[in-house]
Design a protein around this motif. Structure first.
Motif, PDB file in Angstrom:
ATOM      1  N   CYS A 143       6.495 -16.419   2.078  1.00  0.00           N
ATOM      2  CA  CYS A 143       5.602 -17.579   2.176  1.00  0.00           C
ATOM      3  C   CYS A 143       4.626 -17.673   1.021  1.00  0.00           C
TER       4      CYS A 143
ATOM      5  N   CYS B 272       2.979  -9.491   6.814  1.00  0.00           N
ATOM      6  CA  CYS B 272       2.281 -10.614   6.207  1.00  0.00           C
ATOM      7  C   CYS B 272       1.385 -11.287   7.251  1.00  0.00           C
TER       8      CYS B 272
ATOM      9  N   CYS C  19       2.969 -15.265   7.561  1.00  0.00           N
ATOM     10  CA  CYS C  19       4.267 -15.565   8.185  1.00  0.00           C
ATOM     11  C   CYS C  19       4.722 -14.435   9.109  1.00  0.00           C
TER      12      CYS C  19
ATOM     13  N   THR D 224       7.482  -7.803   3.093  1.00  0.00           N
ATOM     14  CA  THR D 224       7.871  -8.887   2.203  1.00  0.00           C
ATOM     15  C   THR D 224       7.021  -8.906   0.936  1.00  0.00           C
TER      16      THR D 224
HETATM   17 ZN    ZN Z   1       4.354 -14.191   4.358  1.00  0.00          ZN
END
Ligand code: ZN
Length: 412
Positions: free
Chosen positions: A371, A382, A385, A390
């Motif tokens: 994201c 995260c 998101c 990530t």
């Molecule tokens: Zn994210």
């Protein structure tokens, strides 16, 4: 608002819709043709197709209007009512969505799967409204009625994670992995992170034996579970088992070399306490040999050298590291410190200035691959998101144009 965030709710709706139309469930519904929607009768009014087209175009209000008209042509239009409810939810009218879906649940002739689908919509309403317990209960009932409903399991997992109920989240993810049949590497990765969270919670309550088992299990299920090595080492260090702590941290540098730097401070300290400080320099050199772009290993080694009074060697390492990540503030700070130790010799300062002239300064930037959320520190989940693992280091191309930039300046 970005295009993706606008389209996401519609994508979910369409997935639901298409899932109904072409999915496995539909095969089962088809046997009872005409019970859900009299499609021929629907096609005789333009409202059904118009509504679907508005839906594809993300024109929610028009879609609601047309689908409401379409629904009025047949009182048995369960599917359209379900979608209408979902559209109300998307518009933020959660109360209205809930009452549409609850009314559908009252129908006496629902099959088990129809019941499960309506309940899924209702569970999403509850989740949207923040009724965590009722959402949990509804999702659990969905998977009881339809044990292959991956979407409901994913929602359950996220709800448990939000409540920090890690063992429950793990159990749900194991069900998802069962449905995926071991085909998705992300299942292993998430199972690893959840086991690590279980271990961290046990460590906080002082149950170190169970915590250590959980960290080891996290590494066994996915050797890329970076925080589990760090936590296991910290736990052993707390138990004054320094060799075991060093073993856990060293294993991280072997298994996940690009995250080796997370163990550098710990290992530097532990080697020194063990009376073997040279092992830290050897470790950094191994990491650099394996990945010549590793600026963090050079930075760590430079600090180590400087602390040992070898400022010249430290300066060379920092100058080697800078082109690999010119906007890492930590490198510049370390360089100034070493320059200070070297009495700001003008030729050294000039070499540094030449290298760093075009660098852009950030603190230590990381960015979510999914994201684009930005964070100064590396995060495992995260906050935007809610995906696991990530974050990548955000890099700009090294300043290659120093020479041509100089030429330009001289030319003017
Ligand atoms: Zn994210």
């Amino acid at each position: 608002m970005s295009i993706t965030s606008q389209l996401y709710p519609v994508a979910v709706l369409l997935a639901l819709l298409l899932g109904l139309a072409v999915g496995k469930a539909w095969e089962r519904y088809k046997l009872r043709d005409g019970r859900w929607i009299d499609r021929r009768r629907l096609r005789e009014t333009p409202h059904y197709m118009l509504g679907l087209n508005f839906l594809v175009d993300n024109q929610v209000d028009q879609a609601i209007e047309e689908l409401t008209q379409a629904a009025s042509t047949g009182s048995d239009a369960l599917e359209i009512q379900m979608i209408l409810g979902n559209l109300y939810r998307q518009k933020g009218q959660v109360g209205r969505a809930t009452s549409v879906h609850q009314a559908l649940l009252q129908r006496p002739d629902l099959t088990t799967l129809e019941h499960a689908y309506v309940l899924l919509c209702l569970a999403l309403d509850f989740r949207h409204a923040g009724f965590i317990d009722r959402a949990l209960e509804a999702f659990q009932e969905v998977v009881r009625l339809d044990p292959e409903n991956r979407y409901a399991y994913v929602n359950l997992q996220k709800l448990y994670e939000e409540q920090h109920q890690w063992p429950e989240a793990l159990q749900v993810r194991e069900q998802i992995a069962r449905i995926d049949n071991g085909r998705l590497p992300e299942d292993q990765q998430i199972l690893g992170f959840l086991r690590n969270e279980i271990g961290a919670a046990q460590a906080r309550t002082g149950n170190t034996a169970a915590a250590a088992r959980a960290f080891s299990a996290a590494i066994d299920v996915d050797s890329g579970t970076v925080p589990a090595y760090l936590n296991l080492g910290d736990l052993r260090e707390g138990e004054r088992q320094l060799p075991a702590a060093i073993a856990a941290w060293e294993r991280l540098t072997d298994e996940v070399p690009d995250r080796a730097y997370l163990a550098f401070d710990r290992l530097d300290r532990a080697y020194r306490v063990s009376g073997t400080p040279h092992r830290f320099a050897e470790l950094c050199e191994r990491v650099i040999a394996r990945n010549p772009q590793d600026w963090r290993a050079r930075l760590a080694l430079a600090r180590h050298r400087e602390a040992a009074g070898q400022a010249q060697a430290a300066f060379g390492l920092l100058l080697d590291a800078l082109p690999h990540n010119p906007h890492a503030l930590a490198l510049h700070q370390a360089t100034w410190q070493v320059l200070s130790a070297l009495g700001f010799a003008p030729d050294l300062v000039r070499r540094y200035m030449d290298l760093s002239r075009d660098a852009v300064f950030y603190l230590d930037p990381h960015v979510c691959r999914r994201c684009r959320y930005r964070s100064t520190e590396l995060l495992w989940q995260c906050p935007q998101c809610h995906e696991w693992n990530t974050f990548v280091e955000e890099r700009m191309a090294p300043a290659k144009d120093t020479v041509s930039a100089d030429a330009l300046t001289e030319g003017t």
